[in-house]
Design an enzyme around this catalytic site. Structure first.
Site, mmCIF file in Angstrom:
data_model
loop_
_atom_site.group_PDB
_atom_site.id
_atom_site.type_symbol
_atom_site.label_atom_id
_atom_site.label_comp_id
_atom_site.label_asym_id
_atom_site.label_seq_id
_atom_site.Cartn_x
_atom_site.Cartn_y
_atom_site.Cartn_z
ATOM 1 N N CYS B 116 -0.961 9.972 -4.889
ATOM 2 C CA CYS B 116 0.338 9.339 -5.101
ATOM 3 C C CYS B 116 1.053 9.471 -3.767
ATOM 4 O O CYS B 116 1.498 10.560 -3.415
ATOM 5 C CB CYS B 116 1.123 10.022 -6.211
ATOM 6 S SG CYS B 116 2.765 9.318 -6.419
ATOM 7 N N CYS B 119 4.802 10.675 -4.049
ATOM 8 C CA CYS B 119 5.303 11.902 -4.651
ATOM 9 C C CYS B 119 4.173 12.641 -5.330
ATOM 10 O O CYS B 119 3.421 13.364 -4.699
ATOM 11 C CB CYS B 119 6.434 11.489 -5.594
ATOM 12 S SG CYS B 119 7.125 12.765 -6.594
ATOM 13 N N SER B 120 3.978 12.427 -6.597
ATOM 14 C CA SER B 120 3.074 13.305 -7.333
ATOM 15 C C SER B 120 2.592 12.716 -8.637
ATOM 16 O O SER B 120 2.180 13.459 -9.524
ATOM 17 C CB SER B 120 3.802 14.588 -7.659
ATOM 18 O OG SER B 120 4.913 14.267 -8.466
ATOM 19 N N CYS B 121 2.697 11.398 -8.826
ATOM 20 C CA CYS B 121 2.252 10.819 -10.094
ATOM 21 C C CYS B 121 0.788 11.201 -10.310
ATOM 22 O O CYS B 121 -0.029 11.106 -9.401
ATOM 23 C CB CYS B 121 2.444 9.303 -10.083
ATOM 24 S SG CYS B 121 4.186 8.854 -9.985
#
Lengths: 101, 221
Positions: B116, B119-121
């Site tokens: 991602c 971010c951090s999906c």
């Protein structure tokens, strides 16, 4: 961010602290109640400056985004937040002291 | 420290981030304030927040491993997973909610990796919370630019003929990698196969474990 030069992938892992888990839980619960969407969370993150991504931790960015979304959807006002935050600051100097339940 | 809830802190022995030891930060004040306001306004309750944290803590890559092992052993489920991974994983009790989950399968010629970049999906329903490196600036920025080098840092070196496909997750579209089933596992049960499926093999930064490292089940009867 994608495509920028960067060093080796860091391999350290930390345990999530309670406050970080609570941020995560607040995001999940508030979005499940229809106060904002995951897109809303991401929109605020995308609007942040590159500096925010260098200086703030992951869940610091998240709580900033959760806050922005909740204010926009009218759940509370900036004045309510400010008042509560100063009250909390007066409770103590550590997270444990400032949390009350 | 009357309220530090040790029962919610992970016992795995990793070092705590300095946040826990430092003076109360501005952002922690904000979290406390928002939580209290949401409780007072009836949006949520303290019990619901704790329950959500427990749910989060209970999710682990073992969820994903059972899904992958079933896909390896059940052709109808394999087809269903590749067709609609949200529905297929929900049918096994791992609901991703309204998000779209896409399963991408590794073959002899294609290796998939997920990232991602923003971010951090991450497919949390199947893998739990993402590891720190997945959220790191280095992983997010380099994986789309030089995936083979990144994979090499994780110890995965692929032959030149293998195509590397990098999938950039979004807020509402997540990916899970279906690793290739290791050779030499023809008669293995799904339970035994699941032991080969690592977290990193479902992100694409790893491969399943070597079947030789999993003990033979004891003969029954």
């Amino acid at each position: 961010m994608g495509g920028d030069a960067a060093g080796p992938i860091p391999t350290e892992q930390h345990d999530f602290s309670l406050w970080e888990k609570r941020v995560d839980a607040l995001m999940v619960i508030a979005s499940s109640r229809g106060h904002f969407t995951v897109d809303g969370l991401r929109r605020v993150l995308e609007d942040m400056s590159p500096e925010s991504f260098e200086t703030m931790t992951y869940y610091e960015r998240w709580i900033a985004s959760v806050n922005q979304n909740l204010i926009e959807s009218g759940v509370y006002t900036t004045a309510e937040l400010a008042e509560r935050m100063s009250e909390i600051a007066a409770r103590g100097t550590t997270y444990g002291e400032a949390s009350r339940e | 420290m009357p309220h530090d809830h040790h029962d919610h802190l992970s016992p795995s022995g990793h070092p705590y981030r300095p946040d826990d030891d430092h003076p109360l930060t501005y952002w922690q004040q904000m979290e406390i304030a928002i939580r209290e306001i949401l409780i007072e306004k009836g949006v949520t309750t303290a019990a619901e927040i704790n329950a959500q944290i427990d749910t989060m803590d209970a999710r682990s890559p073992a969820n994903g491993a059972t899904v992958i092992a079933r896909a390896w052993t059940d052709p109808a489920f394999h087809a269903a997973l590749l067709d609609d991974a949200s529905a297929a994983s929900a049918s096994m009790g791992f609901d991703i909610g309204p998000l779209k989950l896409i399963a991408v399968e590794n073959t002899q010629d294609v290796h998939n990796v997920i990232v991602c970049t923003l971010c951090s999906c991450y497919p949390r329903n199947l893998l739990g919370l993402p590891p720190d490196w997945y959220k790191s600036r280095a992983y997010r920025s380099r994986t789309v630019k030089e995936p083979r080098k990144v994979l090499a840092e994780f110890g995965v070196t692929l032959p030149d003929h293998v195509t590397v496909r990098v999938h950039d997750s979004t807020a509402d579209m997540r990916y899970i990698v279906v690793p290739a089933r290791p050779d030499g596992t023809d008669n293995w049960s799904a339970d035994r196969l699941a032991k080969l499926v690592t977290r990193d093999s479902m992100i694409g930064t790893g491969l399943p474990k070597d079947p030789g490292t999993i003990a033979q089940p004891l003969p029954s009867g």
